[in-house]
Every structure is written in C-alpha cells, then in structure tokens.
Scaffold this motif. Structure first.
Motif, PDB file in Angstrom:
ATOM      1  N   ALA A  74      17.397  -4.554 -28.156  1.00 51.02           N
ATOM      2  CA  ALA A  74      17.968  -3.435 -28.915  1.00 51.02           C
ATOM      3  C   ALA A  74      18.237  -2.246 -28.008  1.00 51.02           C
ATOM      4  CB  ALA A  74      17.029  -3.041 -30.057  1.00 51.02           C
ATOM      5  N   VAL A  75      17.316  -1.952 -27.109  1.00 51.02           N
ATOM      6  CA  VAL A  75      17.509  -0.849 -26.162  1.00 51.02           C
ATOM      7  C   VAL A  75      18.717  -1.124 -25.269  1.00 51.02           C
ATOM      8  CG1 VAL A  75      16.518   0.287 -24.145  1.00 51.02           C
ATOM      9  CG2 VAL A  75      15.126  -0.050 -26.170  1.00 51.02           C
ATOM     10  N   GLU A  76      18.860  -2.353 -24.808  1.00 50.78           N
ATOM     11  CA  GLU A  76      19.995  -2.681 -23.945  1.00 50.78           C
ATOM     12  C   GLU A  76      21.309  -2.612 -24.712  1.00 50.78           C
ATOM     13  OE1 GLU A  76      21.752  -3.799 -20.184  1.00 50.78           O
ATOM     14  OE2 GLU A  76      19.924  -2.787 -20.855  1.00 50.78           O
ATOM     15  N   MET A  77      21.299  -2.953 -25.986  1.00 49.95           N
ATOM     16  CA  MET A  77      22.512  -2.826 -26.801  1.00 49.95           C
ATOM     17  C   MET A  77      22.944  -1.370 -26.914  1.00 49.95           C
ATOM     18  SD  MET A  77      21.506  -5.510 -29.815  1.00 49.95           S
ATOM     19  CE  MET A  77      21.269  -7.251 -29.465  1.00 49.95           C
ATOM     20  N   VAL A  78      21.990  -0.481 -27.152  1.00 51.75           N
ATOM     21  CA  VAL A  78      22.328   0.947 -27.238  1.00 51.75           C
ATOM     22  C   VAL A  78      22.824   1.445 -25.882  1.00 51.75           C
ATOM     23  CG1 VAL A  78      21.410   3.265 -27.640  1.00 51.75           C
ATOM     24  CG2 VAL A  78      20.756   1.382 -29.154  1.00 51.75           C
ATOM     25  N   HIS A  79      22.190   1.002 -24.821  1.00 50.29           N
ATOM     26  CA  HIS A  79      22.627   1.399 -23.472  1.00 50.29           C
ATOM     27  C   HIS A  79      24.051   0.907 -23.206  1.00 50.29           C
ATOM     28  CE1 HIS A  79      22.509   2.434 -19.304  1.00 50.29           C
ATOM     29  NE2 HIS A  79      22.567   1.183 -18.896  1.00 50.29           N
ATOM     30  N   ALA A  80      24.335  -0.339 -23.550  1.00 45.30           N
ATOM     31  CA  ALA A  80      25.673  -0.891 -23.317  1.00 45.30           C
ATOM     32  C   ALA A  80      26.722  -0.132 -24.131  1.00 45.30           C
ATOM     33  CB  ALA A  80      25.700  -2.383 -23.668  1.00 45.30           C
ATOM     34  N   TYR A  81      26.400   0.182 -25.379  1.00 40.54           N
ATOM     35  CA  TYR A  81      27.329   0.991 -26.199  1.00 40.54           C
ATOM     36  C   TYR A  81      27.614   2.323 -25.531  1.00 40.54           C
ATOM     37  CZ  TYR A  81      26.393   5.266 -28.916  1.00 40.54           C
ATOM     38  OH  TYR A  81      26.277   6.569 -29.326  1.00 40.54           O
ATOM     39  N   SER A  82      26.557   2.961 -24.995  1.00 40.75           N
ATOM     40  CA  SER A  82      26.738   4.282 -24.384  1.00 40.75           C
ATOM     41  C   SER A  82      27.620   4.201 -23.142  1.00 40.75           C
ATOM     42  CB  SER A  82      25.377   4.897 -24.037  1.00 40.75           C
ATOM     43  OG  SER A  82      24.791   4.288 -22.898  1.00 40.75           O
ATOM     44  N   LEU A  83      27.517   3.109 -22.391  1.00 41.61           N
ATOM     45  CA  LEU A  83      28.349   2.944 -21.199  1.00 41.61           C
ATOM     46  C   LEU A  83      29.812   2.735 -21.580  1.00 41.61           C
ATOM     47  CD1 LEU A  83      26.121   0.636 -18.952  1.00 41.61           C
ATOM     48  CD2 LEU A  83      26.263   3.135 -18.973  1.00 41.61           C
ATOM     49  N   ILE A  84      30.045   1.938 -22.615  1.00 41.49           N
ATOM     50  CA  ILE A  84      31.419   1.715 -23.081  1.00 41.49           C
ATOM     51  C   ILE A  84      32.076   3.047 -23.436  1.00 41.49           C
ATOM     52  CG2 ILE A  84      32.863   0.727 -24.906  1.00 41.49           C
ATOM     53  CD1 ILE A  84      30.813  -1.544 -25.120  1.00 41.49           C
ATOM     54  N   HIS A  85      31.380   3.849 -24.244  1.00 42.75           N
ATOM     55  CA  HIS A  85      31.939   5.121 -24.684  1.00 42.75           C
ATOM     56  C   HIS A  85      32.007   6.136 -23.541  1.00 42.75           C
ATOM     57  CE1 HIS A  85      31.367   4.606 -29.330  1.00 42.75           C
ATOM     58  NE2 HIS A  85      31.986   3.585 -28.761  1.00 42.75           N
ATOM     59  N   ASP A  86      31.023   6.104 -22.651  1.00 42.15           N
ATOM     60  CA  ASP A  86      30.998   7.024 -21.518  1.00 42.15           C
ATOM     61  C   ASP A  86      32.201   6.814 -20.601  1.00 42.15           C
ATOM     62  OD1 ASP A  86      29.628   9.123 -20.149  1.00 42.15           O
ATOM     63  OD2 ASP A  86      28.981   7.696 -18.635  1.00 42.15           O
ATOM     64  N   ASP A  87      32.674   5.593 -20.498  1.00 38.17           N
ATOM     65  CA  ASP A  87      33.788   5.272 -19.597  1.00 38.17           C
ATOM     66  C   ASP A  87      35.158   5.635 -20.172  1.00 38.17           C
ATOM     67  OD1 ASP A  87      32.084   4.245 -17.682  1.00 38.17           O
ATOM     68  OD2 ASP A  87      32.290   2.169 -18.333  1.00 38.17           O
ATOM     69  N   LEU A  88      35.237   5.946 -21.454  1.00 38.44           N
ATOM     70  CA  LEU A  88      36.518   6.204 -22.095  1.00 38.44           C
ATOM     71  C   LEU A  88      37.232   7.411 -21.478  1.00 38.44           C
ATOM     72  CD1 LEU A  88      35.403   5.645 -25.788  1.00 38.44           C
ATOM     73  CD2 LEU A  88      37.051   4.232 -24.531  1.00 38.44           C
ATOM     74  N   PRO A  89      38.557   7.445 -21.532  1.00 34.61           N
ATOM     75  CA  PRO A  89      39.312   8.563 -20.954  1.00 34.61           C
ATOM     76  C   PRO A  89      38.883   9.929 -21.486  1.00 34.61           C
ATOM     77  CG  PRO A  89      40.788   6.753 -21.427  1.00 34.61           C
ATOM     78  CD  PRO A  89      39.446   6.355 -21.997  1.00 34.61           C
ATOM     79  N   ALA A  90      38.478  10.002 -22.732  1.00 36.07           N
ATOM     80  CA  ALA A  90      38.066  11.285 -23.308  1.00 36.07           C
ATOM     81  C   ALA A  90      36.692  11.735 -22.818  1.00 36.07           C
ATOM     82  CB  ALA A  90      38.035  11.181 -24.834  1.00 36.07           C
ATOM     83  N   MET A  91      35.953  10.816 -22.163  1.00 36.08           N
ATOM     84  CA  MET A  91      34.607  11.144 -21.695  1.00 36.08           C
ATOM     85  C   MET A  91      34.615  11.246 -20.166  1.00 36.08           C
ATOM     86  SD  MET A  91      32.726  11.364 -24.528  1.00 36.08           S
ATOM     87  CE  MET A  91      31.057  10.802 -24.311  1.00 36.08           C
ATOM     88  N   ASP A  92      34.041  10.246 -19.481  1.00 34.71           N
ATOM     89  CA  ASP A  92      33.993  10.291 -18.015  1.00 34.71           C
ATOM     90  C   ASP A  92      35.213   9.660 -17.358  1.00 34.71           C
ATOM     91  OD1 ASP A  92      31.736  11.742 -17.715  1.00 34.71           O
ATOM     92  OD2 ASP A  92      30.531  10.179 -16.783  1.00 34.71           O
ATOM     93  N   ASP A  93      36.028   8.960 -18.144  1.00 32.94           N
ATOM     94  CA  ASP A  93      37.288   8.394 -17.659  1.00 32.94           C
ATOM     95  C   ASP A  93      37.078   7.511 -16.428  1.00 32.94           C
ATOM     96  OD1 ASP A  93      39.973   7.850 -17.537  1.00 32.94           O
ATOM     97  OD2 ASP A  93      40.534   9.740 -16.590  1.00 32.94           O
ATOM     98  N   ASP A  94      36.280   6.456 -16.614  1.00 32.95           N
ATOM     99  CA  ASP A  94      35.994   5.508 -15.532  1.00 32.95           C
ATOM    100  C   ASP A  94      36.713   4.189 -15.773  1.00 32.95           C
ATOM    101  OD1 ASP A  94      34.465   6.079 -13.219  1.00 32.95           O
ATOM    102  OD2 ASP A  94      32.729   6.483 -14.476  1.00 32.95           O
ATOM    103  N   ASP A  95      37.260   3.625 -14.708  1.00 26.94           N
ATOM    104  CA  ASP A  95      37.950   2.339 -14.807  1.00 26.94           C
ATOM    105  C   ASP A  95      37.044   1.161 -14.462  1.00 26.94           C
ATOM    106  OD1 ASP A  95      40.191   3.780 -15.389  1.00 26.94           O
ATOM    107  OD2 ASP A  95      41.071   3.628 -13.389  1.00 26.94           O
TER     108      ASP A  95
END
Length: 268
Positions: A74-95
C-alpha cells in the motif's frame, strides 16, 4: 553473522515485487490501457525503500514480515501515484522516471493522472481488505491518509511547487526552516509512515512507535538532502531521472541554500 543490509533488502524487495505484481491483476472493469499504465509505473525498477522499511519495522517489533506485506505494498502504491503526478508537466515536468519514460510520456497525461488516482485508491482497498484485525486496518488507513494528505506529502509538494517561483521579495522562504518543512512533509512523511505502519501491523507499543518515527524523521531528511545532491552531482543514467533540473527551475534545495559541501555534512 553480521547484519547485511544489502542482502536483507534484496530478499525483501523480491517478496514485495511479487506481491505488487499480484495486486496489479485488477478486475474486468479496469480498461486495458489503464491497467497497463498502472503496471508500468508500479512495477518499474526501484529501490522499494518505503515498503522495505515497513517490513523491517514489523520485524524489529517482533513479528514476521508476511503480516506486513499488504501494508508495505500500500505504501509503494501511494509512492508510485505520487511519482506519476510529480512528473506531470504541471508539476515537476519530468520525462524520465526510474530509468524509463515517465508514465505521461508513455501513455499520455490523462491516462497517467487516472493511473495515479487508481493506485492511490487501491492502496486503501488493500489495507482495508487485507490487514487484520479490523482496528489495525483502520489505524493503518488513517495513518497513511494523514501522511499522504494535505498536511503531509501533498502539502509539501504544494510548497515545493510554490518554491519554483521567484522569492527575492520573501527571504524567509529560503530559510532552513522552510526547506526542512517542505521535505519533512514531501519526503519524510511517507518514510515515517512506512515505519509507523510496520509498527502498527506488529501491534507495537508506543515507545517502539516513537523510536521508529524518530529514526524515520532523520532518515527522511538525509534521504532528501542526498537526492538534492544527486540532482547536482549525479549522472542521469545512474539516478534514473533527469539531472540538473532543480537549479534550472530555481527550486529550493539544500545545495542551492547551503552548497554541496555543507549539504553533505548535514546528510552525514
């Protein structure tokens, strides 16, 4: 024999990965593209630091790691979700993430957002369904929600995004207190809750919980300082994400505030 962290972590990581793979077998109502994005992000090669800490905390409190596998996943699922959203153009914009294209680069922004949403909700489904007894499951759900929420990881992320903006008119925003506050929530909260969940599943006493959380606060801050240093000093192929992006975006970081040498000393 002497404790070998690398060997223990490798063994636990293999068990975590097998459990995560099983949790990715979703019901028929999940569209194929969404399931592919979930699997792609959750099963991407990673250190699995947070779920390993869950299992090691449970073991430290005298229980077998098997009882903590649902909480670890469960902790890893929340972490993975946060990375997906963190990489978005509106956030950290990572490719790039974990050495492969970020989820939104592979599947598109809409599917990436939905994959993150699905992983966040799946985490609480797993806790509620598979952690026993029910009072422990409820405590785990509450702890993880607080750590991941508006006063925890999400709040730290919000301040981190705001930290990209010019701050010359607000010197306090570059203070040590502000920087540590961001990272204690953005990074440290999820490391601390990993240890807390391991203790809760083991039905540990308050002294054990407090000791683990104090350890987690220290490890979380050291982890973030090191991550900041890697952005300055690391090689993209080794760290699995784009290097040098923090300084380009004017982001508030430990090396930016204190320099690399002092940051290394603080991490140590």
């Amino acid at each position: 024999s002497a404790f070998d962290l690398t060997r223990v972590a490798d063994t636990l990581r293999a068990r975590i990965d097998a459990s995560l793979d099983a949790y990715c077998e979703l019901s028929d109502g999940c569209p194929d593209e969404l399931q592919a994005a979930i699997r792609y992000s959750l099963l991407a090669p990673g250190k699995r630091l947070r779920p390993i800490l869950v299992l090691m905390a449970t073991r430290a409190c005298g229980r077998q790691v098997e009882v903590a596998l649902p909480a670890a996943c469960a902790v890893e699922m929340v972490h993975a979700y946060s990375l997906i959203h963190d990489d978005l153009p509106a956030m950290d914009d990572d490719d790039l993430r974990r050495g492969q294209p970020a989820c939104h680069k592979k599947f598109g922004e809409a599917t990436a957002i939905l994959a993150g949403d699905a992983l966040l909700t799946l985490a609480f489904e797993v806790l509620a369904r598979e952690v026993h007894p029910p009072r422990v499951a409820a405590a785990c759900c509450g702890a993880l929600a607080r750590a991941a929420g508006a006063s925890g990881m999400v709040g730290g992320q919000a301040d981190d995004v705001a930290g990209h903006l010019p701050t010359s008119d607000n010197p306090e925003s570059r203070s040590t207190h502000t920087l540590e506050s961001i990272h204690n929530r953005k990074t440290g909260a999820m490391i601390c809750v990993a240890l807390r969940l391991g203790a809760l599943v083991a039905e540990a006493d308050q002294t054990q919980i407090e000791a683990l959380e104090n350890y987690g606060r220290c490890v979380g801050l050291a982890f973030q300082i090191t991550d900041d240093l890697l952005d300055v000093q690391g090689q993209e192929a080794a760290i699995g994400k784009r290097a040098g992006k923090d300084s380009v975006r004017g982001k508030l970081t430990f090396p930016g505030l204190f320099g690399a040498e002092e940051s290394s000393r603080r991490a140590e």
